[in-house]
Scaffold this active site. Structure first.
Site, PDB file in Angstrom:
ATOM      1  N   LYS A 109      -0.660   5.117   4.513  1.00 48.16           N
ATOM      2  CA  LYS A 109      -1.781   4.064   5.405  1.00 48.16           C
ATOM      3  C   LYS A 109      -1.360   3.735   6.801  1.00 48.16           C
ATOM      4  O   LYS A 109      -0.025   3.620   7.214  1.00 48.16           O
ATOM      5  CB  LYS A 109      -1.887   2.599   4.654  1.00 48.16           C
ATOM      6  CG  LYS A 109      -2.919   1.616   5.104  1.00 48.16           C
ATOM      7  CD  LYS A 109      -2.946   0.625   4.176  1.00 48.16           C
ATOM      8  CE  LYS A 109      -3.913  -0.499   4.813  1.00 48.16           C
ATOM      9  NZ  LYS A 109      -5.157  -0.204   4.807  1.00 48.16           N
TER      10      LYS A 109
ATOM     11  N   HIS B 102       0.969  -0.909   0.078  1.00 50.20           N
ATOM     12  CA  HIS B 102       0.060   0.053  -0.035  1.00 50.20           C
ATOM     13  C   HIS B 102       0.771   1.057   0.072  1.00 50.20           C
ATOM     14  O   HIS B 102       2.214   1.162   0.430  1.00 50.20           O
ATOM     15  CB  HIS B 102      -0.982   0.130   1.319  1.00 50.20           C
ATOM     16  CG  HIS B 102      -2.065  -0.972   1.034  1.00 50.20           C
ATOM     17  ND1 HIS B 102      -2.159  -2.233   1.567  1.00 50.20           N
ATOM     18  CD2 HIS B 102      -3.482  -0.698   0.742  1.00 50.20           C
ATOM     19  CE1 HIS B 102      -3.155  -2.695   1.108  1.00 50.20           C
ATOM     20  NE2 HIS B 102      -4.089  -1.934   0.754  1.00 50.20           N
TER      21      HIS B 102
HETATM   22  P1  NAP Z   1      -6.918   9.862   3.664  1.00 48.00           P
HETATM   23  O1  NAP Z   1      -6.572  10.341   2.453  1.00 48.00           O
HETATM   24  O2  NAP Z   1      -5.951  10.175   4.847  1.00 48.00           O
HETATM   25  O3  NAP Z   1      -8.240  10.450   4.186  1.00 48.00           O
HETATM   26  C1  NAP Z   1      -8.953  10.379   5.504  1.00 48.00           C
HETATM   27  C2  NAP Z   1      -9.479  11.771   5.648  1.00 48.00           C
HETATM   28  O4  NAP Z   1     -10.196  11.576   6.971  1.00 48.00           O
HETATM   29  C3  NAP Z   1      -8.865  12.926   5.846  1.00 48.00           C
HETATM   30  O5  NAP Z   1      -9.273  14.086   5.227  1.00 48.00           O
HETATM   31  C4  NAP Z   1      -8.593  13.338   7.397  1.00 48.00           C
HETATM   32  O6  NAP Z   1      -8.617  14.576   7.606  1.00 48.00           O
HETATM   33  C5  NAP Z   1     -10.093  13.062   7.754  1.00 48.00           C
HETATM   34  N1  NAP Z   1     -10.301  12.620   9.125  1.00 48.00           N
HETATM   35  C6  NAP Z   1      -9.501  12.220  10.094  1.00 48.00           C
HETATM   36  N2  NAP Z   1     -10.078  11.946  11.155  1.00 48.00           N
HETATM   37  C7  NAP Z   1     -11.465  12.578  11.068  1.00 48.00           C
HETATM   38  C8  NAP Z   1     -12.522  12.697  12.144  1.00 48.00           C
HETATM   39  N3  NAP Z   1     -12.465  12.224  13.343  1.00 48.00           N
HETATM   40  N4  NAP Z   1     -13.640  13.180  11.521  1.00 48.00           N
HETATM   41  C9  NAP Z   1     -13.668  13.390  10.077  1.00 48.00           C
HETATM   42  N5  NAP Z   1     -12.696  13.220   9.161  1.00 48.00           N
HETATM   43  C10 NAP Z   1     -11.552  13.045   9.592  1.00 48.00           C
HETATM   44  O7  NAP Z   1      -7.069   8.401   3.700  1.00 48.00           O
HETATM   45  P2  NAP Z   1      -7.920   7.395   2.571  1.00 48.00           P
HETATM   46  O8  NAP Z   1      -6.883   6.744   1.606  1.00 48.00           O
HETATM   47  O9  NAP Z   1      -8.947   8.185   1.875  1.00 48.00           O
HETATM   48  O10 NAP Z   1      -8.414   6.196   3.613  1.00 48.00           O
HETATM   49  C11 NAP Z   1      -9.368   6.301   4.447  1.00 48.00           C
HETATM   50  C12 NAP Z   1      -9.754   4.949   5.114  1.00 48.00           C
HETATM   51  O11 NAP Z   1     -10.348   4.141   4.031  1.00 48.00           O
HETATM   52  C13 NAP Z   1      -8.636   4.381   5.635  1.00 48.00           C
HETATM   53  O12 NAP Z   1      -8.830   3.598   6.835  1.00 48.00           O
HETATM   54  C14 NAP Z   1      -8.175   3.454   4.685  1.00 48.00           C
HETATM   55  O13 NAP Z   1      -7.393   2.280   5.258  1.00 48.00           O
HETATM   56  C15 NAP Z   1      -9.589   2.931   4.392  1.00 48.00           C
HETATM   57  N6  NAP Z   1      -9.627   2.272   2.642  1.00 48.00           N
HETATM   58  C16 NAP Z   1     -10.433   1.562   2.513  1.00 48.00           C
HETATM   59  C17 NAP Z   1     -10.715   0.991   1.187  1.00 48.00           C
HETATM   60  C18 NAP Z   1     -11.751   0.081   1.078  1.00 48.00           C
HETATM   61  O14 NAP Z   1     -12.058  -0.233   0.025  1.00 48.00           O
HETATM   62  N7  NAP Z   1     -12.463  -0.153   2.137  1.00 48.00           N
HETATM   63  C19 NAP Z   1      -9.976   1.468   0.294  1.00 48.00           C
HETATM   64  C20 NAP Z   1      -8.909   2.510   0.634  1.00 48.00           C
HETATM   65  C21 NAP Z   1      -8.640   2.955   1.875  1.00 48.00           C
HETATM   66  P3  NAP Z   1      -7.206  15.131   8.264  1.00 48.00           P
HETATM   67  O15 NAP Z   1      -5.903  14.476   7.345  1.00 48.00           O
HETATM   68  O16 NAP Z   1      -7.235  16.625   7.881  1.00 48.00           O
HETATM   69  O17 NAP Z   1      -7.277  14.698   9.499  1.00 48.00           O
END
Ligand code: NAP
Length: 268
Positions: A161, A157
């Site tokens: 992550k 990844h």
């Molecule tokens: P990312 O780009 O870091 O996005 C996470 C977002 O959540 C950021 O904008 C962050 O803001 C925000 N955030 C953090 N704490 C928060 C809170 N308490 N309330 C509201 N917003 C909050 O991560 P990503 O790649 O999009 O991934 C997000 C999640 O999905 C991770 O757990 C990842 O492992 C998972 N994921 C799942 C799949 C699937 O198919 N299920 C696929 C890819 C990723 P700040 O950075 O400003 O704190």
């Protein structure tokens, strides 16, 4: 707005996954973006954020306030492991159906949250991987493990992550261990000269996590047998690959009254 419209809150709208989810809701005829929960931008509208579609949904920096002030049917959570767990509980408390892509839920979390969903008689879906191809990779790996009990998982990844191993790797290991006789792999006297060199152990099976810029979400399941190798590999090349799975989960969560873990359990 028609009676069939699903009113959706998105948590994490500025994130890599969240941005795609905002676009999905914007483009889907019967979906309506009711509000968003972000760690910043309290009180702004989604359309005021750079690169966002023309949506009037208001952003809250607190999930509880958002749930109290918004009429919503579904919460899509794509945040962080700690926030995701809290958001899921709060959504159930407010009778809003959670569809959670955030990873990092333990089996104990899932058991506890399933019990809560059943008490509240409300559906919830947690899918550590919304990519249909990844679900097939897991299913094919489980099939192969009956014939090849020697297997190692390498998941790869991007380096932003937070959790390791990935939810997909943990789920793949669990599916494989349902059909594989218990086996400790490698030489019985093998020793790690460097801690972690042999990866994490799940019931004798080894899981390795690679984190590098440039990667999105990839996994290889390597099976070894006498004189032959079988490798099953899936690559998500961008985050759009996850959105058909998110859409299916939003459509399905209406029809269940328990917590379903894993996209494979809602795919026909
Ligand atoms: P990312 O780009 O870091 O996005 C996470 C977002 O959540 C950021 O904008 C962050 O803001 C925000 N955030 C953090 N704490 C928060 C809170 N308490 N309330 C509201 N917003 C909050 O991560 P990503 O790649 O999009 O991934 C997000 C999640 O999905 C991770 O757990 C990842 O492992 C998972 N994921 C799942 C799949 C699937 O198919 N299920 C696929 C890819 C990723 P700040 O950075 O400003 O704190």
């Amino acid at each position: 707005m028609s009676n069939l419209t699903t009113r959706i809150i998105i948590a994490g709208p500025r994130g890599k996954m969240g941005k795609e989810a905002v676009q999905l809701v914007h483009e889907t005829k019967d979906f309506h973006l009711a509000a968003a929960v972000d760690s910043k931008n309290n009180g702004k509208k989604i359309k005021e954020l750079s690169g966002m579609p023309d949506e009037d949904a208001v952003i809250y920096d607190d999930m509880e306030t958002c749930l109290e002030e918004t009429e919503a049917d579904v919460l899509i959570d794509l945040t962080t492991p700690a926030a995701g767990k809290e958001h899921l509980e709060l959504a159930l408390d407010h009778h809003v159906r959670p569809v959670v892509g955030t990873t990092g839920f333990t089996p104990e979390d899932i058991t506890r949250l399933r019990q809560k969903a059943e008490e509240k008689e409300i559906g919830a879906i947690i899918a550590p991987n919304f990519a249909v191809g990844a679900v097939l990779m897991m299913k094919f790996s489980q099939m192969a493990a009956k014939y090849f009990p020697d297997v190692e998982i390498i998941e790869m990844h991007h380096d932003h992550k937070l959790d390791a191993p990935s939810g997909t790797a943990a789920k793949t290991a669990a599916l494989i261990n349902e059909v594989r006789p218990h086996k400790s792999q490698g030489h019985p006297e093998e020793q790690e000269e460097l801690d972690g060199a042999r990866g994490a152990e799940v019931d004798g099976l080894r899981v390795h996590s690679v984190r590098l810029p440039g990667l999105v979400a990839h996994q290889e399941v390597m099976f070894g047998g006498s004189g032959q190798m079988l490798t099953i590999r899936h690559d998500s090349l961008n985050r759009q690959s996850f959105m058909p799975g998110v859409k299916l989960a939003v459509e399905t969560v209406w029809n269940i009254k328990t917590l379903v873990y894993g996209l494979e359990n809602i795919m026909e």
